[in-house]
Write a protein that holds these residues in place. Structure first.
Motif, PDB file in Angstrom:
ATOM      1  N   ASN A   1      67.090  64.715  43.252  1.00 10.67           N
ATOM      2  CA  ASN A   1      66.154  63.943  42.637  1.00 10.67           C
ATOM      3  C   ASN A   1      64.618  64.547  42.672  1.00 10.67           C
ATOM      4  N   TYR A   2      64.571  65.381  43.546  1.00  7.90           N
ATOM      5  CA  TYR A   2      63.270  66.108  43.848  1.00  7.90           C
ATOM      6  C   TYR A   2      62.965  66.938  42.600  1.00  7.90           C
ATOM      7  N   SER A   3      61.191  66.560  41.964  1.00  7.61           N
ATOM      8  CA  SER A   3      60.993  67.213  40.829  1.00  7.61           C
ATOM      9  C   SER A   3      60.608  68.724  40.880  1.00  7.61           C
ATOM     10  N   GLY A   4      60.394  69.209  42.108  1.00  4.07           N
ATOM     11  CA  GLY A   4      60.166  70.634  42.288  1.00  4.07           C
ATOM     12  C   GLY A   4      61.324  71.520  41.875  1.00  4.07           C
ATOM     13  N   TYR A   5      60.900  72.692  42.169  1.00  3.15           N
ATOM     14  CA  TYR A   5      62.040  73.738  41.864  1.00  3.15           C
ATOM     15  C   TYR A   5      63.136  73.748  42.890  1.00  3.15           C
ATOM     16  N   ASP A   6      62.764  73.395  44.217  1.00  2.00           N
ATOM     17  CA  ASP A   6      63.813  73.564  45.456  1.00  2.00           C
ATOM     18  C   ASP A   6      63.563  72.592  46.594  1.00  2.00           C
ATOM     19  N   PRO A   7      64.316  71.396  46.594  1.00  2.00           N
ATOM     20  CA  PRO A   7      63.971  70.882  47.988  1.00  2.00           C
ATOM     21  C   PRO A   7      63.971  71.523  49.216  1.00  2.00           C
ATOM     22  N   THR A   8      64.442  72.564  49.432  1.00  2.00           N
ATOM     23  CA  THR A   8      64.574  73.676  50.633  1.00  2.00           C
ATOM     24  C   THR A   8      63.477  74.266  50.720  1.00  2.00           C
ATOM     25  N   SER A   9      62.602  74.645  49.781  1.00  2.00           N
ATOM     26  CA  SER A   9      61.710  75.868  49.741  1.00  2.00           C
ATOM     27  C   SER A   9      60.574  75.000  50.339  1.00  2.00           C
ATOM     28  N   ARG A  10      59.839  75.688  51.257  1.00  2.00           N
ATOM     29  CA  ARG A  10      58.280  75.088  51.656  1.00  2.00           C
ATOM     30  C   ARG A  10      57.679  76.230  51.986  1.00  2.00           C
ATOM     31  N   SER A  11      56.227  75.912  51.587  1.00  5.54           N
ATOM     32  CA  SER A  11      55.349  77.150  51.529  1.00  5.54           C
ATOM     33  C   SER A  11      54.734  77.420  52.816  1.00  5.54           C
ATOM     34  N   PHE A  12      54.819  76.406  53.827  1.00  4.09           N
ATOM     35  CA  PHE A  12      54.379  76.948  55.170  1.00  4.09           C
ATOM     36  C   PHE A  12      55.013  76.338  56.134  1.00  4.09           C
ATOM     37  N   ASN A  13      56.186  77.159  56.183  1.00  2.00           N
ATOM     38  CA  ASN A  13      57.372  76.752  57.255  1.00  2.00           C
ATOM     39  C   ASN A  13      57.017  76.955  58.621  1.00  2.00           C
TER      40      ASN A  13
END
Length: 162
Positions: A123-135
């Motif tokens: 239900n996440y509205s972004g592109y991908d719930p696993t991608s993070r900008s600042f891992n």
């Protein structure tokens, strides 16, 4: 979790990964859903402009077009559930019968196709719930700011043994 099935020379294998719970700060929405014309030259969300707060339309979803306060503030409006289920790998293969393989002068012949990251249920509205900008930054974990989603890969293969 994984599953694999075989019937005669045909085989099927699927691998799933998922997470239940975990929040993501969707900073993409923070910028894309502003109706403020003073927030820089971006592509504006038409819904944010059409439904922006006015005295006649006291929306609690989109701020006023004339608001400067929203740009510098962070609120929980952009926190979303990061739960997902992803089909990370699905492979279908076929091993040819030894009688056919021998007539071709081979000792084994196998064809397969595989799809990586076939689909994600979320239900996440972004592109991908696993991608993070600042891992790599422990102070900004769970923040999605224009991060690139996991790519779908389609692989076709032939295994030949002479």
């Amino acid at each position: 979790f994984q599953t694999s099935l075989s019937y005669k020379q045909l085989r099927f294998k699927a691998s799933f990964a998922g997470v239940k719970g975990g929040d993501i700060f969707n900073s993409n929405n923070r910028y894309n859903n502003l109706a403020n014309f003073q927030s820089g030259d971006r592509n504006y969300n038409p819904a944010a402009i059409a439904n922006a707060w006015t005295p006649e339309n006291p929306s609690n979803v989109y701020p006023s077009i004339f608001s400067n306060v929203v740009n510098g503030h962070i609120n929980d409006r952009y926190i979303e559930d990061g739960s997902y289920l992803r089909l990370t790998d699905v492979t279908i293969g076929f091993t040819f019968d030894q009688a056919i393989v021998k007539t071709l002068g081979l000792s084994n012949l196998d064809l397969f196709t595989s799809v990586k990251n076939a689909f994600t249920i979320t239900n996440y509205s972004g592109y991908d719930p696993t991608s993070r900008s600042f891992n790599i930054d422990p102070l900004r974990r769970g923040l999605d700011l224009y991060s690139f989603p996991a790519q779908r890969q389609i692989i076709l293969g032939v295994n030949l043994i002479f």
